[in-house]
Design a protein around this motif. Sequence first.
Motif, PDB file in Angstrom:
ATOM      1  N   SER A  61       0.831  -1.210   0.000  1.00  0.00           N
ATOM      2  CA  SER A  61       0.000   0.000   0.000  1.00  0.00           C
ATOM      3  C   SER A  61       0.861   1.254   0.000  1.00  0.00           C
ATOM      4  O   SER A  61       0.530   2.251  -0.660  1.00  0.00           O
ATOM      5  CB  SER A  61      -0.928  -0.005   1.219  1.00  0.00           C
ATOM      6  N   LYS A  62       1.958   1.247   0.716  1.00  0.00           N
ATOM      7  CA  LYS A  62       2.856   2.399   0.731  1.00  0.00           C
ATOM      8  C   LYS A  62       3.528   2.585  -0.624  1.00  0.00           C
ATOM      9  O   LYS A  62       3.783   3.722  -1.046  1.00  0.00           O
ATOM     10  CB  LYS A  62       3.891   2.237   1.839  1.00  0.00           C
ATOM     11  N   ILE A  63       3.826   1.484  -1.292  1.00  0.00           N
ATOM     12  CA  ILE A  63       4.355   1.584  -2.660  1.00  0.00           C
ATOM     13  C   ILE A  63       3.310   2.232  -3.566  1.00  0.00           C
ATOM     14  O   ILE A  63       3.619   3.103  -4.385  1.00  0.00           O
ATOM     15  CB  ILE A  63       4.745   0.187  -3.189  1.00  0.00           C
ATOM     16  N   ALA A  64       2.045   1.810  -3.401  1.00  0.00           N
ATOM     17  CA  ALA A  64       0.961   2.381  -4.210  1.00  0.00           C
ATOM     18  C   ALA A  64       0.798   3.869  -3.942  1.00  0.00           C
ATOM     19  O   ALA A  64       0.473   4.646  -4.852  1.00  0.00           O
ATOM     20  CB  ALA A  64      -0.339   1.647  -3.908  1.00  0.00           C
ATOM     21  N   ALA A  65       1.022   4.300  -2.700  1.00  0.00           N
ATOM     22  CA  ALA A  65       0.878   5.717  -2.353  1.00  0.00           C
ATOM     23  C   ALA A  65       1.900   6.573  -3.080  1.00  0.00           C
ATOM     24  O   ALA A  65       1.634   7.728  -3.413  1.00  0.00           O
ATOM     25  CB  ALA A  65       1.017   5.899  -0.843  1.00  0.00           C
ATOM     26  N   ARG A  66       3.064   6.012  -3.342  1.00  0.00           N
ATOM     27  CA  ARG A  66       4.117   6.778  -4.034  1.00  0.00           C
ATOM     28  C   ARG A  66       3.930   6.771  -5.542  1.00  0.00           C
ATOM     29  O   ARG A  66       4.650   7.474  -6.259  1.00  0.00           O
ATOM     30  CB  ARG A  66       5.491   6.200  -3.676  1.00  0.00           C
ATOM     31  N   SER A  67       3.006   5.985  -6.027  1.00  0.00           N
ATOM     32  CA  SER A  67       2.786   5.852  -7.461  1.00  0.00           C
ATOM     33  C   SER A  67       1.499   6.561  -7.870  1.00  0.00           C
ATOM     34  O   SER A  67       0.660   6.895  -7.037  1.00  0.00           O
ATOM     35  CB  SER A  67       2.710   4.364  -7.829  1.00  0.00           C
ATOM     36  N   SER A  68       1.349   6.769  -9.152  1.00  0.00           N
ATOM     37  CA  SER A  68       0.109   7.348  -9.683  1.00  0.00           C
ATOM     38  C   SER A  68      -0.700   6.303 -10.432  1.00  0.00           C
ATOM     39  O   SER A  68      -1.733   6.615 -11.023  1.00  0.00           O
ATOM     40  CB  SER A  68       0.431   8.519 -10.620  1.00  0.00           C
ATOM     41  N   SER A  69      -0.233   5.048 -10.410  1.00  0.00           N
ATOM     42  CA  SER A  69      -0.914   3.968 -11.131  1.00  0.00           C
ATOM     43  C   SER A  69      -2.201   3.576 -10.415  1.00  0.00           C
ATOM     44  O   SER A  69      -2.373   3.800  -9.212  1.00  0.00           O
ATOM     45  CB  SER A  69       0.008   2.747 -11.246  1.00  0.00           C
TER      46      SER A  69
END
Length: 667
Positions: free
Chosen positions: A364-372
Amino acid sequence: MYVLQEKQYKRTIDGTENFVDKKTPVIVQKDYVLRGWERCITKGVSPYERKTAKCYQGDELDKTLRQNMELIAFAKPFMDNLYSFVRHSGFAVMLTDANACLLEVIGDKEIIEDSDDRDNFKKGCLWHEKYVGNTAVNTALLEGKPLQISGEEHYCTAYKNWTCSSAPIRKEGKIIGALNVRGYMWNTHPHTLGMVAAAAKAIENQIVIEKANAEILLKTKYQSAIAECITDGFLTIDNHGILTYINETGADILGICKESALGKPIKDLVDFDPVILDVIHTGKGYVDKEFIVRNNKNGVKYHFIKTAMPIRDEEGNIVGAIDNFRKIKRVHTMMRKLVGNYGKFTFDDIIGSSSRMKECIRLSKIAARSSSNVLIYGESGTGKELLVQSIHNASNRKNESLVSINCAAIPSELIESELFGYEGGAFTGALKNGQIGKFELANGGTIFLDEIGDMPLHMQAKLLRVLQENQIMRVGGSDLLDVDVRIISATNKDLLSECRKGNFREDLYYRLNVLNIVSPPLRDRKEDIEALVCHFISKINVKIGSSIEDISPEAMDCLMDYDWPGNVRELENTIERAVNICSGTTIGMQDISKNILECLKKKSEDCKDKRSIDVDESKGIESLEEIEKEAIEKALLITKGNISQTASALKVSRNTLYNKMKKYGMQ
């Protein structure tokens, strides 16, 4: 009529005055002169002594002049003008305050410097009756009207050769000073008093005008400050369409220079037809009306919410119009603040230290840094909404809207208008002015599509277009509106399986499933239950004002054994019920829901039955190696010999599995 026996005096050739004993009666006919003489007699003023006025000096004089700065400034031009008519004729023009203190004097040298009472012509001298007898100055201040005192009308014999014409000066009805012209009585013109009265009135008018101008200026400054403080665009035009005012925000929105734009036709300043001109032509205004300005490629250049009104004069004629306009994005931001379209939770609010929960948070933290785009799998009650809010609040869109919509909760015929909005009158029951959709509300932020697997197929195609084009079209509309939205979706269905069944578009699935996160069920992370229970007890204590301190070991074991089909949501509801009915400070078995206790009892009985069925006494007791070998053979049979799947099912590494198979001769 008042008669005074007065000593007669005569002026000699050398200029000295000699009194004679002869007494002659002086007859007073003017009532204000009579009242002045009576006041002088009451005050014990001697008519025969030459009087010198009391004079302010130093700080006292400076203070008086400062207090009357405005009066002096207003009166000085009129004094100069008045003196221009009597210059070199033996006259002096004087200005006093309301206390008869001399503030300013302009006059011929023989009057100011060479006269016998020249000491009384200094700034700061008080022309009170008790000092100089009745003069036109002090009498006009007392009587409150223009008047003239000449020759024998003076109580003090020192002023018998003079004629004084004086008029009071008022501000807001209150006397603030007096204007006076003094000259030899044989030089005084019959119209001198009229000139003085007119000049005093002109000073009063100037004070009124200056006050009005100051009020207008202050009002203008306030209005300008208010207009500049408005965070929306604001402009005014006259009845010819000429721009008369625009604030900085409005100039910035329209892309024009504020200073150079004023005084120019509004239609020459923008590259579209200004709808504000319609207000001038029709005389009809509007409130919170939506306007879309297209560019040449059918896109949207400006998207406004506008309020405009005509300005009319006292006779009802249109003399101009005002226009208040704001970008639609600002409206959405205001709505977000009002209705709470934002994320309340962050990753710090997530409770759980199990390996599966740690992996969920990491992704989830990886997703927060992404715009995908993100697709979250999870059963109902596992906290998918909590993950979505945490991702949003840790992203670069945290200051923008987070809009949630449950695709399973909206009828299929309404979901398009709910997502994309609609124009007024687009369908039966539609609002007159239309309504914006969730995608517009989320513009610049995040939209959470919960239960995406239940979205109708026809809407899936339209959603796919939004993902590809970043544009939407309202139901019943013709304008393509640009949107910048990050999509996070969630489901409890196997979407890939739904694709094979034809219930979900495969192309949309791959668009949504860029970053995949699994929200684990509570039964797979039971090591988190104890921490969750403590958190919920504290939370509910605050919510209902209770004081529960702990939970008994037996009750905790009960909660640990339960499988929680409703996941974390069911656990929270169970703890809230227990806190409400607990009679002490520790939750016990008696506070646990009977449904949970019955489920645990049935589970225990099923396990006993299963164990009795599984025991085959004819086989005797098998060794661990035999059991391990049977387990590997069974797993290989189920996975059709797939080593990776077999190792995963047995929860061992591929190398360990190969070693076991070699050991048991299974290769």
